[in-house]
Design a protein around this motif. Structure first.
Motif, PDB file in Angstrom:
ATOM      1  N   VAL A  58      28.111  -2.718  61.506  1.00 17.52           N
ATOM      2  CA  VAL A  58      29.248  -3.084  62.343  1.00 17.52           C
ATOM      3  C   VAL A  58      30.237  -1.927  62.284  1.00 17.52           C
ATOM      4  O   VAL A  58      30.975  -1.769  61.314  1.00 17.52           O
ATOM      5  N   ALA A  59      30.197  -1.098  63.310  1.00 12.47           N
ATOM      6  CA  ALA A  59      31.067   0.069  63.373  1.00 12.47           C
ATOM      7  C   ALA A  59      32.004  -0.083  64.568  1.00 12.47           C
ATOM      8  O   ALA A  59      31.600  -0.596  65.613  1.00 12.47           O
ATOM      9  N   PRO A  60      33.247   0.339  64.430  1.00 13.83           N
ATOM     10  CA  PRO A  60      34.204   0.198  65.535  1.00 13.83           C
ATOM     11  C   PRO A  60      33.711   0.813  66.843  1.00 13.83           C
ATOM     12  O   PRO A  60      33.938   0.257  67.913  1.00 13.83           O
ATOM     13  N   GLU A  61      32.991   1.932  66.762  1.00 18.55           N
ATOM     14  CA  GLU A  61      32.510   2.576  67.991  1.00 18.55           C
ATOM     15  C   GLU A  61      31.425   1.766  68.694  1.00 18.55           C
ATOM     16  O   GLU A  61      31.144   1.977  69.863  1.00 18.55           O
ATOM     17  N   ASP A  62      30.802   0.815  67.994  1.00 19.68           N
ATOM     18  CA  ASP A  62      29.763  -0.014  68.596  1.00 19.68           C
ATOM     19  C   ASP A  62      30.283  -1.345  69.135  1.00 19.68           C
ATOM     20  O   ASP A  62      29.549  -2.078  69.783  1.00 19.68           O
ATOM     21  N   CYS A  63      31.523  -1.677  68.859  1.00 18.90           N
ATOM     22  CA  CYS A  63      32.046  -2.992  69.239  1.00 18.90           C
ATOM     23  C   CYS A  63      32.066  -3.223  70.741  1.00 18.90           C
ATOM     24  O   CYS A  63      31.762  -4.317  71.202  1.00 18.90           O
ATOM     25  N   GLU A  64      32.401  -2.219  71.529  1.00 17.87           N
ATOM     26  CA  GLU A  64      32.439  -2.392  72.986  1.00 17.87           C
ATOM     27  C   GLU A  64      31.066  -2.706  73.545  1.00 17.87           C
ATOM     28  O   GLU A  64      30.935  -3.468  74.494  1.00 17.87           O
ATOM     29  N   ASP A  65      30.019  -2.105  72.965  1.00 17.43           N
ATOM     30  CA  ASP A  65      28.659  -2.279  73.468  1.00 17.43           C
ATOM     31  C   ASP A  65      28.006  -3.575  73.014  1.00 17.43           C
ATOM     32  O   ASP A  65      26.961  -3.948  73.529  1.00 17.43           O
ATOM     33  N   PHE A  66      28.615  -4.281  72.067  1.00 14.10           N
ATOM     34  CA  PHE A  66      27.949  -5.434  71.470  1.00 14.10           C
ATOM     35  C   PHE A  66      27.541  -6.482  72.508  1.00 14.10           C
ATOM     36  O   PHE A  66      26.452  -7.022  72.454  1.00 14.10           O
ATOM     37  N   TYR A  67      28.395  -6.762  73.460  1.00 18.49           N
ATOM     38  CA  TYR A  67      28.094  -7.811  74.436  1.00 18.49           C
ATOM     39  C   TYR A  67      27.315  -7.301  75.645  1.00 18.49           C
ATOM     40  O   TYR A  67      26.752  -8.085  76.394  1.00 18.49           O
ATOM     41  N   THR A  68      27.271  -5.985  75.840  1.00 19.21           N
ATOM     42  CA  THR A  68      26.612  -5.452  77.029  1.00 19.21           C
ATOM     43  C   THR A  68      25.259  -4.800  76.738  1.00 19.21           C
ATOM     44  O   THR A  68      24.461  -4.645  77.653  1.00 19.21           O
ATOM     45  N   GLU A  69      24.989  -4.437  75.507  1.00 16.38           N
ATOM     46  CA  GLU A  69      23.737  -3.772  75.165  1.00 16.38           C
ATOM     47  C   GLU A  69      22.805  -4.738  74.435  1.00 16.38           C
ATOM     48  O   GLU A  69      23.143  -5.257  73.373  1.00 16.38           O
ATOM     49  N   GLU A  70      21.636  -4.964  75.013  1.00 14.62           N
ATOM     50  CA  GLU A  70      20.667  -5.883  74.400  1.00 14.62           C
ATOM     51  C   GLU A  70      20.222  -5.398  73.024  1.00 14.62           C
ATOM     52  O   GLU A  70      19.983  -6.198  72.122  1.00 14.62           O
ATOM     53  N   VAL A  71      20.145  -4.082  72.851  1.00 14.08           N
ATOM     54  CA  VAL A  71      19.720  -3.541  71.565  1.00 14.08           C
ATOM     55  C   VAL A  71      20.712  -3.905  70.454  1.00 14.08           C
ATOM     56  O   VAL A  71      20.327  -4.179  69.323  1.00 14.08           O
ATOM     57  N   GLU A  72      22.004  -3.956  70.775  1.00 20.00           N
ATOM     58  CA  GLU A  72      23.017  -4.367  69.791  1.00 20.00           C
ATOM     59  C   GLU A  72      22.846  -5.843  69.432  1.00 20.00           C
ATOM     60  O   GLU A  72      22.977  -6.229  68.269  1.00 20.00           O
ATOM     61  N   GLN A  73      22.544  -6.664  70.431  1.00 24.65           N
ATOM     62  CA  GLN A  73      22.297  -8.082  70.186  1.00 24.65           C
ATOM     63  C   GLN A  73      21.066  -8.285  69.299  1.00 24.65           C
ATOM     64  O   GLN A  73      21.070  -9.130  68.411  1.00 24.65           O
ATOM     65  N   GLN A  74      20.010  -7.490  69.557  1.00 26.18           N
ATOM     66  CA  GLN A  74      18.793  -7.623  68.750  1.00 26.18           C
ATOM     67  C   GLN A  74      19.049  -7.306  67.283  1.00 26.18           C
ATOM     68  O   GLN A  74      18.606  -8.042  66.414  1.00 26.18           O
TER      69      GLN A  74
END
Length: 150
Positions: A94-110
């Motif tokens: 869980v990195a601040p730079e990844d927070c924006e992508d969490f809901y839009t990138e399927e790879v982050e959800q996986q």
């Protein structure tokens, strides 16, 4: 004096050789690319099949990291073996730079949903299978990850 030195070296070697967590962890997750051959929940395969890039690390010195990649999108995760390499744990970084992508990138959800503790059910040099009923996204369902060294 030579016998004492030999005895000390032999004892040190035996204690080092018996550290199964360290030896198995280095053996199980050698640095490099691992292809995910199966990513499923209750027997249903996921549509997005990633690859893993495992970074070299010393499990006693640092937190081991990997990159979960699908097409051109990536998500970082931590990994660890415990219980003499009988359990495998992955956890999304869980990195601040990844927070924006969490809901839009399927790879982050996986990486989030498949985070959890797994039983190591297959342990071959270039092929590993992990199974869990205790993941963040699929609690009570059988999650399976099967990887092969690329």
């Amino acid at each position: 004096m030579r016998k004492l030195t030999f005895l000390l070296l032999t004892t040190a070697f035996l204690f080092t050789a018996c550290d199964k967590n360290k030896r198995a962890s280095k053996h199980l997750m050698k640095a490099g690319n691992w292809e995910v051959k199966e990513l499923s929940v209750d027997g249903v395969s996921q549509t997005l099949i990633p690859t893993w890039e495992i970074k070299d690390c010393d499990i006693y010195e640092t937190v081991c990291e990997g990159t979960w990649t699908s097409d051109t999108t990536q998500s970082r995760f931590y990994w660890q073996f415990n219980d003499k390499a009988q359990t495998f744990t992955i956890s999304r970084v869980v990195a601040p730079e990844d927070c924006e992508d969490f809901y839009t990138e399927e790879v982050e959800q996986q990486t989030f949903k498949f985070s959890g503790e797994y039983d190591v059910t297959k342990n071959k040099r270039k092929s590993k299978t992990f199974e869990s009923y205790n993941t963040l996204g699929f609690e009570g369902q059988k999650a399976v990850i099967r990887v092969e060294k690329g």
